[in-house]
Design a protein around this motif. Structure first.
Motif, PDB file in Angstrom:
ATOM      1  N   PHE A  79      75.164  90.811  12.408  1.00 34.09           N
ATOM      2  CA  PHE A  79      74.128  90.912  11.377  1.00 34.09           C
ATOM      3  C   PHE A  79      73.531  89.546  11.039  1.00 34.09           C
ATOM      4  N   GLU A  80      74.396  88.568  10.808  1.00 35.41           N
ATOM      5  CA  GLU A  80      73.923  87.243  10.422  1.00 35.41           C
ATOM      6  C   GLU A  80      73.217  86.530  11.567  1.00 35.41           C
ATOM      7  N   SER A  81      73.622  86.792  12.808  1.00 36.73           N
ATOM      8  CA  SER A  81      72.955  86.167  13.952  1.00 36.73           C
ATOM      9  C   SER A  81      71.487  86.558  13.996  1.00 36.73           C
ATOM     10  N   ALA A  82      71.215  87.825  13.688  1.00 35.25           N
ATOM     11  CA  ALA A  82      69.826  88.287  13.675  1.00 35.25           C
ATOM     12  C   ALA A  82      69.035  87.601  12.566  1.00 35.25           C
ATOM     13  N   MET A  83      69.650  87.465  11.398  1.00 32.71           N
ATOM     14  CA  MET A  83      68.985  86.801  10.273  1.00 32.71           C
ATOM     15  C   MET A  83      68.725  85.326  10.584  1.00 32.71           C
ATOM     16  N   ILE A  84      69.731  84.664  11.126  1.00 38.60           N
ATOM     17  CA  ILE A  84      69.610  83.236  11.412  1.00 38.60           C
ATOM     18  C   ILE A  84      68.613  82.990  12.540  1.00 38.60           C
ATOM     19  N   ALA A  85      68.539  83.893  13.500  1.00 39.87           N
ATOM     20  CA  ALA A  85      67.584  83.746  14.598  1.00 39.87           C
ATOM     21  C   ALA A  85      66.162  83.637  14.064  1.00 39.87           C
ATOM     22  N   GLU A  86      65.838  84.432  13.062  1.00 40.42           N
ATOM     23  CA  GLU A  86      64.503  84.372  12.481  1.00 40.42           C
ATOM     24  C   GLU A  86      64.278  83.074  11.706  1.00 40.42           C
ATOM     25  N   ILE A  87      65.328  82.594  11.041  1.00 38.78           N
ATOM     26  CA  ILE A  87      65.226  81.322  10.327  1.00 38.78           C
ATOM     27  C   ILE A  87      64.991  80.180  11.312  1.00 38.78           C
ATOM     28  N   ILE A  88      65.733  80.211  12.421  1.00 38.50           N
ATOM     29  CA  ILE A  88      65.585  79.172  13.446  1.00 38.50           C
ATOM     30  C   ILE A  88      64.183  79.211  14.046  1.00 38.50           C
ATOM     31  N   ARG A  89      63.721  80.405  14.397  1.00 40.41           N
ATOM     32  CA  ARG A  89      62.399  80.538  15.010  1.00 40.41           C
ATOM     33  C   ARG A  89      61.297  80.048  14.069  1.00 40.41           C
ATOM     34  N   SER A  90      61.358  80.483  12.815  1.00 41.62           N
ATOM     35  CA  SER A  90      60.320  80.082  11.863  1.00 41.62           C
ATOM     36  C   SER A  90      60.414  78.598  11.541  1.00 41.62           C
ATOM     37  N   GLY A  91      61.642  78.057  11.549  1.00 40.71           N
ATOM     38  CA  GLY A  91      61.814  76.625  11.297  1.00 40.71           C
ATOM     39  C   GLY A  91      61.198  75.784  12.389  1.00 40.71           C
ATOM     40  N   ILE A  92      61.380  76.197  13.632  1.00 39.61           N
ATOM     41  CA  ILE A  92      60.783  75.469  14.756  1.00 39.61           C
ATOM     42  C   ILE A  92      59.265  75.581  14.718  1.00 39.61           C
ATOM     43  N   GLN A  93      58.766  76.765  14.398  1.00 44.84           N
ATOM     44  CA  GLN A  93      57.327  76.969  14.333  1.00 44.84           C
ATOM     45  C   GLN A  93      56.678  76.162  13.209  1.00 44.84           C
ATOM     46  N   ALA A  94      57.483  75.823  12.182  1.00 45.81           N
ATOM     47  CA  ALA A  94      56.946  75.065  11.056  1.00 45.81           C
ATOM     48  C   ALA A  94      56.696  73.600  11.404  1.00 45.81           C
ATOM     49  N   VAL A  95      57.292  73.134  12.502  1.00 48.56           N
ATOM     50  CA  VAL A  95      57.064  71.757  12.944  1.00 48.56           C
ATOM     51  C   VAL A  95      55.680  71.672  13.574  1.00 48.56           C
ATOM     52  N   ASP A  96      54.929  70.667  13.203  1.00 51.64           N
ATOM     53  CA  ASP A  96      53.566  70.507  13.712  1.00 51.64           C
ATOM     54  C   ASP A  96      53.559  70.483  15.238  1.00 51.64           C
ATOM     55  N   THR A  97      52.642  71.217  15.830  1.00 51.31           N
ATOM     56  CA  THR A  97      52.578  71.289  17.293  1.00 51.31           C
ATOM     57  C   THR A  97      52.293  69.928  17.926  1.00 51.31           C
ATOM     58  N   GLY A  98      51.713  69.014  17.151  1.00 53.53           N
ATOM     59  CA  GLY A  98      51.438  67.677  17.665  1.00 53.53           C
ATOM     60  C   GLY A  98      52.699  66.924  18.029  1.00 53.53           C
ATOM     61  N   GLN A  99      53.836  67.301  17.389  1.00 52.59           N
ATOM     62  CA  GLN A  99      55.106  66.641  17.709  1.00 52.59           C
ATOM     63  C   GLN A  99      55.534  66.951  19.136  1.00 52.59           C
ATOM     64  N   MET A 100      55.401  68.208  19.508  1.00 50.05           N
ATOM     65  CA  MET A 100      55.736  68.597  20.884  1.00 50.05           C
ATOM     66  C   MET A 100      54.760  67.968  21.867  1.00 50.05           C
ATOM     67  N   GLU A 101      53.492  67.997  21.536  1.00 50.75           N
ATOM     68  CA  GLU A 101      52.485  67.431  22.435  1.00 50.75           C
ATOM     69  C   GLU A 101      52.682  65.931  22.607  1.00 50.75           C
ATOM     70  N   GLY A 102      52.991  65.242  21.512  1.00 46.28           N
ATOM     71  CA  GLY A 102      53.219  63.806  21.589  1.00 46.28           C
ATOM     72  C   GLY A 102      54.437  63.473  22.430  1.00 46.28           C
TER      73      GLY A 102
ATOM     74  N   SER B 106      71.083  80.597  16.704  1.00 44.95           N
ATOM     75  CA  SER B 106      70.264  79.485  17.185  1.00 44.95           C
ATOM     76  C   SER B 106      69.751  79.760  18.593  1.00 44.95           C
ATOM     77  N   ALA B 107      70.641  80.261  19.455  1.00 45.51           N
ATOM     78  CA  ALA B 107      70.235  80.575  20.821  1.00 45.51           C
ATOM     79  C   ALA B 107      69.162  81.665  20.836  1.00 45.51           C
ATOM     80  N   LEU B 108      69.362  82.699  20.030  1.00 43.43           N
ATOM     81  CA  LEU B 108      68.388  83.794  19.984  1.00 43.43           C
ATOM     82  C   LEU B 108      67.058  83.333  19.397  1.00 43.43           C
ATOM     83  N   GLY B 109      67.128  82.482  18.377  1.00 42.90           N
ATOM     84  CA  GLY B 109      65.906  81.983  17.762  1.00 42.90           C
ATOM     85  C   GLY B 109      65.089  81.131  18.714  1.00 42.90           C
ATOM     86  N   ILE B 110      65.771  80.325  19.504  1.00 40.11           N
ATOM     87  CA  ILE B 110      65.071  79.489  20.493  1.00 40.11           C
ATOM     88  C   ILE B 110      64.448  80.363  21.580  1.00 40.11           C
TER      89      ILE B 110
END
Length: 217
Positions: free
Chosen positions: A99-122, A39-43
């Protein structure tokens, strides 16, 4: 059928259960540690901090493209060459966590990116700082999207613990091999027992995840 009855004695069954506990112990510790680190690496990758995010991204990509078996070999057989010695349990947890930290980091990063940017802007428009908006608004929404891939990755981790038999970790598969090594007639019964035990653990995790996903939704 007599081989099944002979193979499933209480002594053998208890021996397998002890191995199952090692499998669950390695899986649970690795899941917790890899989720925290991943999670830390993904963020860090998501925020694109100058230089740091680039270095983290390179390390993650490197680890993700290495076989887990190679990391197990390196941790147990390679690190002692530089003075770092671990028992099979610690080596298995360390290799799987990396190994799993690297895999989860990508899941976390892509999950955050999947949230509409308008949420952060709002959220920023409402007066929240970047980190407050990320923690309070973006991450909770991202987590709901991450549950299925995270669970899939954790289930893969549980099954991958069987690879640790190569470093003589006394987990489920290793103990089954000992049993049918003493009597080859027990091979099929042991494979059936392994399939059932792995299925029960992995299916239980998928049920818990489905419940969490339903609650989060």
């Amino acid at each position: 059928m007599s081989s099944f009855a002979e193979a499933y004695t209480w002594i053998n069954f208890r021996f397998l259960l002890e191995g199952l506990w090692v499998t669950v112990e390695v899986s649970l510790v690795s899941i917790i540690l890899s989720f925290i680190i991943g999670s830390a690496l993904g963020i860090v990758r998501y925020i694109r901090a100058p230089f740091i995010s680039t270095i983290v991204g390179i390390i993650i990509d490197l680890i993700r493209n290495l076989p887990l078996l190679l990391l197990l070999f390196f941790t147990y057989f390679g690190l002692p060459k530089v003075g770092i010695r671990m028992d099979p349990l610690a080596a298995a947890i360390s290799a799987m966590t990396v190994f799993e930290s690297a895999m989860i980091a990508e899941i976390i990063r892509s999950g955050i990116q999947a949230v509409d940017t308008g949420q952060m802007e709002g959220a920023r428009a409402c007066g929240l700082t970047y980190w407050q908006a990320l923690r309070v608004v973006v991450l909770p929404q991202a987590l709901r999207k991450m549950i299925p891939p995270l669970v899939s990755q954790f289930i893969s981790l549980i099954k991958d613990t069987s690879l640790a038999t190569i470093i003589v970790l006394p987990e489920l598969l290793y103990r089954a091999q000992i049993i049918y090594g003493q009597n080859t007639r027990y091979m099929i019964p042991m494979f059936v027992a392994l399939a059932v035990m792995y299925f029960v653990v992995c299916y239980a995790l998928s049920l818990v995840a489905a419940r969490l996903e339903k609650t989060a939704g």
